[in-house]
Design an enzyme around this catalytic site. Structure first.
Site, PDB file in Angstrom:
ATOM      1  N   GLU A   8       0.812  -1.222   0.000  1.00  0.00           N
ATOM      2  CA  GLU A   8       0.000   0.000   0.000  1.00  0.00           C
ATOM      3  C   GLU A   8       0.844   1.269   0.000  1.00  0.00           C
ATOM      4  OE1 GLU A   8      -3.217   0.387   2.812  1.00  0.00           O
ATOM      5  OE2 GLU A   8      -3.532  -1.785   2.804  1.00  0.00           O
ATOM      6  N   ASP A  95      -2.195  -4.329   3.407  1.00  0.00           N
ATOM      7  CA  ASP A  95      -2.389  -4.559   4.845  1.00  0.00           C
ATOM      8  C   ASP A  95      -3.422  -5.654   5.096  1.00  0.00           C
ATOM      9  OD1 ASP A  95      -0.540  -2.593   5.301  1.00  0.00           O
ATOM     10  OD2 ASP A  95      -2.021  -1.017   5.686  1.00  0.00           O
ATOM     11  N   ASP A  97      -6.045  -5.853   7.055  1.00  0.00           N
ATOM     12  CA  ASP A  97      -7.380  -5.535   7.557  1.00  0.00           C
ATOM     13  C   ASP A  97      -8.351  -5.438   6.382  1.00  0.00           C
ATOM     14  OD1 ASP A  97      -6.556  -3.194   6.351  1.00  0.00           O
ATOM     15  OD2 ASP A  97      -6.392  -2.054   8.222  1.00  0.00           O
ATOM     16  N   GLU A  99      -9.670  -2.855   4.839  1.00  0.00           N
ATOM     17  CA  GLU A  99      -9.267  -1.895   3.812  1.00  0.00           C
ATOM     18  C   GLU A  99      -8.164  -2.484   2.937  1.00  0.00           C
ATOM     19  OE1 GLU A  99     -10.669   1.172   3.201  1.00  0.00           O
ATOM     20  OE2 GLU A  99     -12.160   0.585   4.687  1.00  0.00           O
ATOM     21  N   TYR A 319       1.720  -4.082  13.191  1.00  0.00           N
ATOM     22  CA  TYR A 319       0.647  -3.299  12.575  1.00  0.00           C
ATOM     23  C   TYR A 319      -0.176  -2.586  13.642  1.00  0.00           C
ATOM     24  CZ  TYR A 319      -2.902  -2.074   9.123  1.00  0.00           C
ATOM     25  OH  TYR A 319      -3.747  -1.391   8.292  1.00  0.00           O
ATOM     26  N   ARG A 321      -3.224  -0.980  13.488  1.00  0.00           N
ATOM     27  CA  ARG A 321      -4.697  -0.939  13.477  1.00  0.00           C
ATOM     28  C   ARG A 321      -5.209  -2.325  13.847  1.00  0.00           C
ATOM     29  NH1 ARG A 321      -3.330   2.303   9.000  1.00  0.00           N
ATOM     30  NH2 ARG A 321      -3.877   4.477   9.343  1.00  0.00           N
ATOM     31  N   HIS A 366      -5.195 -11.819  14.996  1.00  0.00           N
ATOM     32  CA  HIS A 366      -4.207 -10.766  14.806  1.00  0.00           C
ATOM     33  C   HIS A 366      -3.413 -10.577  16.090  1.00  0.00           C
ATOM     34  CE1 HIS A 366      -6.906  -8.914  11.439  1.00  0.00           C
ATOM     35  NE2 HIS A 366      -6.418 -10.088  11.136  1.00  0.00           N
TER      36      HIS A 366
END
Length: 898
Positions: A8, A95, A97, A99, A319, A321, A366
């Site tokens: 990303e 990533d 997640d 998104e 990460y 988030r 996670h």
């Protein structure tokens, strides 16, 4: 064989490329590469005639989205396609997640690769993590993609349907959002609570007792009188009403009680001691990191996430988030090794600590936020500095502390009693805490929102007293207290509230808090979040006409439904259909709500009554208070008095008394000072848009072109104290001071930038406004005899003030510039022509000059014209990627290496 790896962020490219080595080309998507159309110009031509086109979502056909590649991303897509031509496989490494999964799908659908595709994910940028991800590829998770797409469509439908209602009924430029509006409601409701709050006073006694043991003195507070508990702040509700069967002491009673206890004997009635154990805090997840970043370092949520992003991309942390508090086996091993090395075996529990998230639907697979790598670097070993070092140290300490032993200690409670001379029984309470083993507190102590609260590592030692021991009252005094309104939210506490209510997700909290501030609904006062009055109007409209959409429970349920979609247990179309049209005829969907809106009273939405006929109103140019009709209008009727509300005045401080104070000196207020002794005209003092001033009232038969003399009040004056004598002196300005040796006139003038002298085009600043009325010709000549200095103040003095520009609304002034005199409204400068004379220059001529200059467009910069418009290419025939079509043609990424 060459693999194209797409991540990303471009900031990850170099480090990942270095870890992968030869055979891999690493590039980035630079975030999202496609989205719903952001405006009419982005809607493909073939859809422009459709009723749903403005939404960018075909609500009549399974809510299929129209995806377009924005202009700023087309160059990157072209570059990625070029790199893909020379690649033997495509590795999507966005990533892990929702998104990130959606970005991977959009890349796949847009690039249309003819080579094998792999999807990999990692939660830290280290060689071990990258190698492990490459060795374990998977398919794109379509359920995660569906969940992200559903969230995006829900937000689009919500915003595009409700925002226009706000524009029409509250104010243009406003916006509504699925979570944004709920977050705003929380802040507004807290302010409503503060506005409704009524302070209550209560008293007690504060004592310092002495004894022969160490510590020889210790504090205590009055706890009970005649067996009844003494009232404290918790015994009053928000209206100031006392609750429960308690003794409410006022000042005279408390003072009398203190006097009655002078010289009395005090004895220990009870001592209760018990051990306590404090477990470590769980490792950081997104919200707790944001909260501690705020408490310990004053970082806003957005700032914390920005710093964390840099740490992640630099390979320092995992990460950032995540809603998980789980640590991998690798992390547990690293943390335990460091605990033993830094603190010793006594601080290491027998087995690793395992934490379970209290957050509903937390992604336990996670990891929590922790230092990256198979062994942790100490803050000093990272070489970081500034904010990055502060945040890394916070994460490192919290991770280490989470794997340390419990803190242990003892808590003690002592009751001390006495009897007054008239037979009243009183009892004081003292509490203390000692830590016998600090455990994890050696590494990390969590902060709290309340500055008065004791930290987990604080100790209060009490003497080792026993029941029956005698103590002496060294100090004894009555102490008064007042209840406090509920504290306003800070960014940290608002995020915690949203998480507790299960609204929003880790990836969205910082942007939500940022959005409600950028939209003007909320502003900061210190660290507190204060709602603007326009937020009250918006939330009132939402509560009256869209109540379900700002219900906390409904918003939380919708988050839960999105989680169900991500697990494959809910269907995206069914969810969107229920939200848009309703599940049945009795269920009010968004479309039905908007289509059947009753008449909305815009004035009522914008009016908040304060009492006695005074109200706050939300106007186009900001909030103002409006009082009963008092000022005679030109038609012989009456009009209400108005006063602007200061921008930094919180709503809970705008009381009826404050409103009356504002109305006492409102904009437009007039104060008749008397008749001018020379002209016979009435002299009036007014409070205008640019401050208080005095002016003459022209007779009714005066020509329309006639303009009254006007002068601003000096900074040392105000409307309440200005006199007719002051006004007569002010109206002599600009004043002719005299002439120079050549006979050229010198005048004293007060301008926007302060007092100054003017001689032709030569202006000189004065030190004070009083000099305007007192400076003599001789003193003026002496000033002009000195060389002119082009300091900031002297150069800023205008040659002439010419009124307001009708186009920009800004004041026009004439100035002396490097290339001669010119007029400016602050945005455009127009040089005077040869025939123009400063002395005779009129407002109309200045407006004409500026209009001519404005018509030429912005000034040239760097030798390139900036006014040329870029021609838009016609939309490509296929600018959308409909998901159903994509699913038919999309190849699934193989799970094994090719």
């Amino acid at each position: 064989m060459t693999s194209l790896v797409i991540v990303e962020s471009p900031n990850k490219v170099r480090s990942i490329a270095a870890y992968l080595g030869d055979g891999y080309v690493v590039s980035s998507s630079v975030g999202h590469i496609r989205d719903l159309p952001q405006g009419a110009d982005q809607i493909p031509a073939k859809y422009k005639g459709e009723a749903w086109a403005r939404l960018g979502v075909d609500v009549d056909n399974r809510f299929e989205p129209v995806y377009v590649v924005p202009a700023e991303k087309k160059k990157q897509i072209t570059e990625l396609k070029r790199l893909l031509k020379d690649a033997d496989e495509l590795v999507l490494a966005t990533d892990e997640d929702r998104e990130g999964e959606a970005i991977a799908w959009h890349l796949f659908d847009e690039l249309k690769p003819k080579v094998p595709v792999k999807r990999i994910a990692f939660n830290e940028i280290t060689k071990e993590a990258i190698d492990r991800a490459i060795a374990n590829p998977r398919d794109i998770d379509q359920d995660l993609v569906d969940a992200q797409e559903t969230r995006r469509i829900l937000d689009r439908l919500y915003g595009y349907e409700i925002s226009p209602v706000l524009w029409k009924k509250v104010m243009s430029g406003l916006s509504a959002g699925r979570v944004q509006s709920v977050a705003t409601r929380l802040v507004v409701e807290r302010e409503r609570d503060r506005m409704a709050f009524r302070t209550a006073s209560y008293w007690d006694l504060e004592a310092t007792f002495g004894c022969d043991l160490e510590p020889s003195r210790f504090p205590a507070k009055l706890a009970a009188v005649d067996g009844k508990r003494v009232a404290s702040g918790s015994n009053f509700d928000s209206t100031g009403t006392l609750k429960g069967d308690v003794v409410h002491l006022d000042e005279p009673t408390a003072a009398g009680l203190a006097t009655a206890l002078e010289g009395r004997e005090f004895a220990v009635r009870s001592v209760e001691s018990k051990p306590y154990t404090r477990r470590p805090y769980a490792p950081f997840r997104t919200t707790t990191l944001q909260q501690e970043g705020s408490r310990k370092h004053g970082f806003g949520a957005q700032r914390t996430m920005s710093i964390a992003q840099k740490l992640y991309e630099g390979g320092y942390i995992t990460y950032m988030r995540t809603d998980s508090v789980t640590l991998s086996q690798t992390a547990l091993k690293a943390a335990r090794a460091q605990v033993k090395e830094l603190y010793g075996a006594d601080y290491l529990p027998d087995s690793p600590r395992v934490y379970t998230s209290k957050v509903k639907n937390a992604q336990e697979a996670h990891e929590a936020i922790r230092p990256a790598g198979e062994s942790f670097r100490t803050p000093k070993e990272t070489g970081l500095s500034g904010d990055e070092l502060k945040l890394y140290e916070l994460i490192w300490k919290r991770t280490i502390a989470s794997q340390m032993a419990d803190a242990k200690g003892n808590s003690v409670s002592i009751r001390i009693g006495a009897a007054t001379e008239d037979g009243r029984d009183v009892e004081f309470g003292a509490s203390g805490r000692t830590i016998t083993f600090h455990g994890f507190l050696k590494a990390y102590v969590e902060s709290t929102e309340d500055p008065d609260a004791e930290g987990d590592d604080q100790q209060t030692k009490l003497p080792n007293l026993s029941e029956g021991d005698r103590v002496t009252a060294v100090e004894l005094a009555a102490a008064g207290h007042q209840t406090k309104p509920p504290a306003r939210y800070t960014e940290a506490s608002l995020i915690k509230e949203l998480e507790d209510r299960e609204i929003g997700r880790p990836s969205t909290y910082a942007s939500i808090v940022n959005t409600i501030q950028n939209r003007g609904y909320v502003y900061k006062k210190g660290t507190a979040l204060v709602p603007a009055w326009v937020a009250f109007s918006v939330i009132r409209l939402m509560e009256q006409h869209f109540p379900r959409l700002v219900q906390y429970e409904f918003t939380a349920e919708l988050e839960g439904v999105l989680d169900e979609i991500s697990h494959g247990r809910e269907n995206r179309v069914s969810v969107l259909e229920a939200f848009w049209a309703g599940e049945n005829e009795n269920d009010t969907g968004l479309k039905r709500l908007v289509d059947n809106l009753p008449e909305i009273d815009a004035r009522g939405l914008a009016t908040f009554d304060l009492g006695e006929g005074i109200a706050v109103r939300v106007g186009r140019y900001g909030p103002y208070v409006e009082g009963p009709p008092m000022v005679a209008a030109k038609d012989g009727g009456e009009q209400p008095t108005r006063a602007n509300v200061p921008e930094d005045l919180p709503p809970d401080e705008l009381t009826l008394e404050k409103a009356k104070e504002l109305l006492a000196t409102p904009a437009g207020m007039e104060k008749v000072l008397g008749t001018h002794p020379e002209t016979g005209l009435e002299v009036v003092a007014k409070n205008g848009r640019y401050g208080p001033y005095v002016t003459e009232a022209l007779p009714e038969d005066a020509k329309k072109s006639a303009k009254p003399r006007t002068a601003s009040l000096f900074k040392s004056m105000d409307l309440d104290s200005v006199t007719l004598e002051d006004a007569v002196r002010l109206l002599t300005l600009p004043r002719v001071v005299g002439t120079d040796a050549e006979g050229q006139e010198i005048t004293a003038q007060n301008g926007r930038y302060g007092p100054y002298l003017k001689k032709g085009t030569d202006s000189r600043s004065l030190e004070s406004e009083e000099q305007l009325l007192t400076i003599t010709e001789e003193e003026a000549r002496a000033i002009y005899a000195q060389p002119k200095t082009y300091g900031r103040r002297a150069a800023a003095a205008p040659l002439k003030e010419l009124g307001e520009d009708p186009t920009s609304g800004q004041p026009i002034v004439a100035k002396d510039g490097r290339f001669g005199a010119y007029v400016t409204d602050g945005e455009y400068n127009a040089t005077l022509r040869k025939d123009d004379d400063i002395a005779t220059l009129t407002h109309e001529r200045a407006v004409e000059l500026l209009a001519e200059r404005r018509a030429k467009g912005p000034a040239k910069k760097g030798g390139k014209k900036t006014t040329k418009k870029a021609t838009k290419k016609p939309a490509a025939k296929k600018t959308t990627a409909k998901k159903t079509a994509a699913k038919k043609t999309t190849k699934k990424a193989p799970a094994k290496k090719s």
